[in-house]
Write an enzyme that holds these catalytic residues in place. Structure first.
Site, PDB file in Angstrom:
ATOM      1  N   ASP A 278      44.865  29.944  32.345  1.00 56.07           N
ATOM      2  CA  ASP A 278      45.053  31.390  32.564  1.00 56.07           C
ATOM      3  C   ASP A 278      46.062  31.590  33.694  1.00 56.07           C
ATOM      4  O   ASP A 278      45.730  32.109  34.763  1.00 56.07           O
ATOM      5  CB  ASP A 278      43.686  32.030  32.899  1.00 56.07           C
ATOM      6  CG  ASP A 278      43.743  33.545  32.939  1.00 56.07           C
ATOM      7  OD1 ASP A 278      44.759  34.116  32.510  1.00 56.07           O
ATOM      8  OD2 ASP A 278      42.761  34.157  33.412  1.00 56.07           O
ATOM      9  N   CYS A 318      49.647  36.264  30.149  1.00 61.50           N
ATOM     10  CA  CYS A 318      49.687  37.705  30.450  1.00 61.50           C
ATOM     11  C   CYS A 318      51.131  38.189  30.547  1.00 61.50           C
ATOM     12  O   CYS A 318      51.394  39.276  31.040  1.00 61.50           O
ATOM     13  CB  CYS A 318      48.919  38.003  31.731  1.00 61.50           C
ATOM     14  SG  CYS A 318      49.525  37.103  33.158  1.00 61.50           S
TER      15      CYS A 318
HETATM   16  N1  SAH Z   1      41.897  33.045  35.726  1.00 63.80           N
HETATM   17  C1  SAH Z   1      41.819  34.130  36.688  1.00 63.80           C
HETATM   18  C2  SAH Z   1      43.109  34.869  36.879  1.00 63.80           C
HETATM   19  C3  SAH Z   1      44.251  33.980  37.209  1.00 63.80           C
HETATM   20  S1  SAH Z   1      45.479  34.775  38.124  1.00 63.80           S
HETATM   21  C4  SAH Z   1      40.712  35.083  36.299  1.00 63.80           C
HETATM   22  O1  SAH Z   1      40.294  35.085  35.143  1.00 63.80           O
HETATM   23  O2  SAH Z   1      40.284  35.866  37.150  1.00 63.80           O
HETATM   24  C5  SAH Z   1      46.565  33.459  38.401  1.00 63.80           C
HETATM   25  C6  SAH Z   1      46.108  32.466  39.448  1.00 63.80           C
HETATM   26  O3  SAH Z   1      47.027  31.388  39.381  1.00 63.80           O
HETATM   27  C7  SAH Z   1      46.128  32.948  40.890  1.00 63.80           C
HETATM   28  O4  SAH Z   1      44.876  32.715  41.475  1.00 63.80           O
HETATM   29  C8  SAH Z   1      47.195  32.089  41.580  1.00 63.80           C
HETATM   30  O5  SAH Z   1      46.828  31.692  42.894  1.00 63.80           O
HETATM   31  C9  SAH Z   1      47.252  30.886  40.680  1.00 63.80           C
HETATM   32  N2  SAH Z   1      48.532  30.165  40.630  1.00 63.80           N
HETATM   33  C10 SAH Z   1      49.781  30.682  40.622  1.00 63.80           C
HETATM   34  N3  SAH Z   1      50.688  29.701  40.464  1.00 63.80           N
HETATM   35  C11 SAH Z   1      49.990  28.533  40.378  1.00 63.80           C
HETATM   36  C12 SAH Z   1      50.361  27.173  40.214  1.00 63.80           C
HETATM   37  N4  SAH Z   1      51.634  26.798  40.095  1.00 63.80           N
HETATM   38  N5  SAH Z   1      49.377  26.250  40.177  1.00 63.80           N
HETATM   39  C13 SAH Z   1      48.080  26.598  40.294  1.00 63.80           C
HETATM   40  N6  SAH Z   1      47.689  27.877  40.429  1.00 63.80           N
HETATM   41  C14 SAH Z   1      48.619  28.834  40.490  1.00 63.80           C
END
Ligand code: SAH
Length: 378
Positions: A278, A318
């Site tokens: 996600d 998304c």
């Molecule tokens: N799965 C969550 C929403 C995810 S939002 C839910 O259902 O509530 C995206 C998330 O990805 C954020 O927490 C952000 O910190 C993380 N993120 C962004 N880039 C990333 C990367 N390269 N590796 C790991 N996490 C990352």
């Protein structure tokens, strides 16, 4: 609902004569009334229509009606007061998002026109719901395009140390000031509920880009045996741990880039029965499409590398600019590359509190494919 700047007869009505956020009437070239809108002469979408009824201009009554209509819809469909109350254009309130956390409402304004209406919206929120707190978390990237500063401030009430969201029987807390978006991703609520039928007792779950642990904690409550959250944000993982404990389950966490973590887990021989991807939107603008598509393909490929012989991949995106067909193609390319066989069992979109406006494809942005993954044989 949108008017593009090249659709305006600027000889007759010079856009620059209008202030960003001003209200205006939209007329056709034959001078027929088309709607009341707010404008931003500096933006590509230079007008957004709020009302098509000549007898109903943009005023307190209109805002109140829109807020009441949106609230009634959610209250009818969603059993507890935890949801997206207003989803912008889809609720005929362009540029406005309101998310409800019980007595606390967190709002985001993305356009100069809605920003100019902020005080009226605040007053209407009081009249319609009268929550304890309305917190404007106006820090979205979209604001820059509209020439708006990033500011976070309470309109009224106190901003609590923690925002509480509920999904079914589960409770999740996040700190409002440092959280992602308004705090919680209500758009995935329906998909998390969908996961239940696929969770076999004791399943090992990997929640990639977990944020505050929504998917992992849900899976554990649905019968999974263990879950690991991967996120690049330490704060998000700390939240996830607190949320797991609050719901009576335990998670493991890995703070790392998702791509690196998946490579490392594959190398160390870790395997999972369910992998949830996600990630944040890899494609924010049209020009990012080629790199974005490659990133989705790569991430899905790495996920298949840690899936058990037979497993479930939940692959989400998304990014509006990545269509459902393109995400399917990314999943299929990943399958071919790793010698796996994928069957898409179910496709989910955004939850009911994020309705789609049929004229605005941008309002349909979330994709979630539930895929059975086996080994390619024969
Ligand atoms: N799965 C969550 C929403 C995810 S939002 C839910 O259902 O509530 C995206 C998330 O990805 C954020 O927490 C952000 O910190 C993380 N993120 C962004 N880039 C990333 C990367 N390269 N590796 C790991 N996490 C990352």
């Amino acid at each position: 609902m949108w008017v593009f700047s090249n659709e305006i007869d600027t000889a007759a009505t010079p856009l620059i004569a209008l202030a960003p956020g001003a209200l205006a009437r939209l007329h056709s070239h034959r001078d027929a009334f088309m709607g009341y809108m707010y404008v931003n002469p500096h933006a590509l979408i230079c007008g957004r229509i709020l009302s098509r009824d000549v007898a109903q201009p943009v005023d307190a009554r209109l805002l109140e009606r829109r807020l009441r209509g949106a609230l009634a819809l959610r209250d009818r469909l969603i059993p507890a007061p935890y949801y997206r109350w207003v989803f912008g254009e889809s609720d005929q309130l362009p540029g406005l998002v309101l998310d409800r956390y019980g007595d606390v409402v967190v709002g985001q304004i993305a356009t100069a026109g809605m920003d100019a209406l902020k005080e009226e919206v605040t007053a209407a929120v009081r009249r319609v719901l009268d929550p304890v707190t309305l917190f404007w978390k106006n820090d979205s990237g979209a604001r820059e395009l509209e020439g708006l500063p990033k500011v976070a401030e309470a309109a009224f009430g106190e901003v609590p140390a923690l925002l509480r969201a509920r999904e079914g029987t589960l409770t999740f807390s996040v700190p409002p000031l440092t959280s992602q978006k308004t705090g919680w991703f209500y758009d995935q609520t329906g998909n998390r509920a969908r996961l239940g039928r696929y969770v076999s007792p004791g399943a090992r779950v990997l929640d990639v880009c977990s944020y505050a642990g929504g998917w992992a904690v849900t899976a554990l409550s649905q019968g999974a045996g263990s879950a690991r959250c991967v996120d690049s944000s330490q704060a998000a993982l700390e939240c996830a741990e607190v949320n797991a404990e609050a719901n009576g389950v335990k998670i493991d966490v890995t703070r790392a880039d998702a791509f690196d973590a998946l490579r490392a887990l594959a190398e160390s021989g870790e395997r999972y029965d369910i992998v949830i991807l996600d990630p944040p939107a890899f494609i924010k603008r049209k020009k990012d499409i080629p790199q974005g598509q490659a990133a989705y393909r790569k991430l899905n490929q790495l996920a298949l590398g840690v899936l058990a012989e037979e497993g479930l991949l939940v692959s989400c995106s998304c990014s509006y600019h990545l269509g459902a067909g393109e995400l399917e193609a990314a999943i299929q390319a990943a399958a071919r590359h790793t010698g796996r066989f994928v069957q898409i069992l179910e496709a989910g979109g955004q939850s009911l509190d994020h309705p789609v406006h049929p004229a605005i494809p941008e309002t349909r942005y979330l994709k979630a494919f539930f895929c059975r993954v086996t080994r390619e044989v024969g």
